[in-house]
Design an enzyme around this catalytic site. Structure first.
Site, mmCIF file in Angstrom:
data_model
loop_
_atom_site.group_PDB
_atom_site.id
_atom_site.type_symbol
_atom_site.label_atom_id
_atom_site.label_comp_id
_atom_site.label_asym_id
_atom_site.label_seq_id
_atom_site.Cartn_x
_atom_site.Cartn_y
_atom_site.Cartn_z
ATOM 1 C CG ASP A 90 -21.431 -7.079 19.318
ATOM 2 O OD1 ASP A 90 -21.350 -5.881 19.651
ATOM 3 O OD2 ASP A 90 -21.136 -8.018 20.092
ATOM 4 C CB ALA A 91 -19.913 -2.838 14.843
ATOM 5 C CE LYS A 92 -19.420 -4.742 22.732
ATOM 6 N NZ LYS A 92 -19.642 -5.976 21.953
ATOM 7 N NE ARG A 93 -17.655 -0.485 13.203
ATOM 8 C CZ ARG A 93 -16.771 -1.483 13.176
ATOM 9 N NH1 ARG A 93 -16.041 -1.757 14.236
ATOM 10 N NH2 ARG A 93 -16.614 -2.208 12.081
#
Lengths: 267, 267
Positions: A90-93
């Site tokens: 979960d990094a929402k890059r």
């Protein structure tokens, strides 16, 4: 996404355990351990693995602790000790092409994640390097679980809120390799139903049950697919910190079991 | 933002040198150095510091190389050796409140950056932990430099494209501590002018000159503020890899000087 579908069936579970380490909340006996971040998360993983469809480590919690190394070892541990359970980073890059390619290396090569969360604001070419990894999952933010989600996501575009356009773009244009999913918060049951109506059987990552207060019955009823799957229902704090003592892993298992069963009663 | 304004004046420069290390492009003599990522960037920094208004390390390039430690040391080096030059951590972070707080720790406490780039898609509450750090800069994506920027950013909301609503929200609502800026790509001169018309003297981080092809004269003419400042014009590859030999730092200095002067002729 194939691994996820197999796992839904094999584990009979739609629960995703989120790994958000906060050392101040660790049980006292672990806090002074040199490798506490790894040991805490490994205990949670081993105690809950048979009850989950996936694990979701949240990278900010590791980055704030300078614990990238522990994150690498935890994902390797999940793959080695519990094969068949997908790991979502979960990094929402979200960045332009050449930089996005480096985020792809970070998520899939360095950390060995099976899927990653991404932000759609920069447009399709910013997500393309992720989409091109047909063997990996790409989970695009659509309607997030936070109170301010609507600030941009609800702005009306041609009479419909922006998040519905995102849902449609992902389902119809970005999903050519069949490796896309959407983030839709459990805190928004009406929006879950609307997005499900737009995207067919596309999987949803659904944060916001537990600590954020999303209602399980309403959420599952509105968001599940025709076969009673289609969801990765993520809970982090309510599971990780269910117990404060030496039995914290058993408490996490009990909380996971309780959530799994509550969900399964509504499928 | 005060430090930035001082630096615009002290250095007489609007150039931001982007630090995007790609070891395959490093000069041959550096590639086998054990600390090559640090040594390459330090040489670039020391050769260009007097010509820039800020430095902008891009975190994905370090994360893909497992080089977080080199990034920490580089930012510390800039602050120690070149005081008064702000460092922007280009991370484009965006997540809900509790996780955003960890990204704040990552950017400002761990790395010691003076400003960070953030993504507005999750709404104001996701950016609030950054905004609350009144001593730090918060640079919000508005109209990005990539070809697909318009996929979401141009969608019409009440007759105006989404990015104009973002510009307005940031300038009128999110900037209560006066610590906001916007990312607007050099590749979109018309949009630069429109956003400048909406937000007054709010600073812009402008990527996309050099390798991405943005035209300097048109860009500066459309985007500068009344006093001929207001811009952090970012170039990365065209400066970092201007030379391939042992004189790479001198070549980077020449490229930076040339860009600075080309910009100053248009102010």
């Amino acid at each position: 996404m194939d691994a996820l579908r197999k796992r839904w069936s094999a584990a009979n579970s739609l629960v995703c355990v989120g790994l958000d380490p906060e050392p101040a909340k660790f049980p006292a006996h672990l806090r002074s351990t040199p490798d506490a971040v790894f040991e805490f998360n490994r205990a949670i993983i081993d105690a809950t693995a048979d009850l989950v469809c996936c694990f979701k480590p949240q990278i900010a919690h590791f980055a704030a602790l300078r614990a990238e190394d522990a994150l690498e070892r935890l994902i390797a541990h999940i793959h080695a000790a519990h094969p068949g359970i997908p790991v979502i980073l979960d990094a929402k890059r979200g960045d332009i092409g050449s930089t996005a390619a480096n985020y792809v290396i970070e998520a899939f090569d360095r950390y060995g994640a099976d899927a990653v969360t991404v932000n759609p604001y920069l447009g399709r070419d910013s997500v393309q390097p992720f989409l091109d990894r047909a063997d990996k999952g790409v989970i695009v933010l659509c309607r997030t679980s936070n109170p301010g989600a609507g600030d941009l996501q609800d702005l009306p575009v041609d009479g419909r809120p922006l998040y519905q356009h995102v849902a449609e773009k992902v389902a119809r244009e970005w999903n050519s390799h069949g490796n896309c999913a959407l983030v839709v918060g459990a805190t928004w049951p009406t929006q879950l139903r609307e997005v499900r109506g737009i995207v067919g059987a596309l999987p949803f990552l659904v944060p916001g049950v537990g600590a954020q207060g999303g209602d399980v019955e309403q959420m599952v009823g509105h968001a599940k697919t025709g076969d009673g799957t289609g969801l990765m229902i993520s809970s982090s704090r309510a599971i990780l910190y269910a117990g404060q003592g030496e039995d914290f892993a058993a408490a996490a298992r009990a909380a996971t079991l309780s959530l799994r069963d509550a969900i399964n009663r509504c499928r």
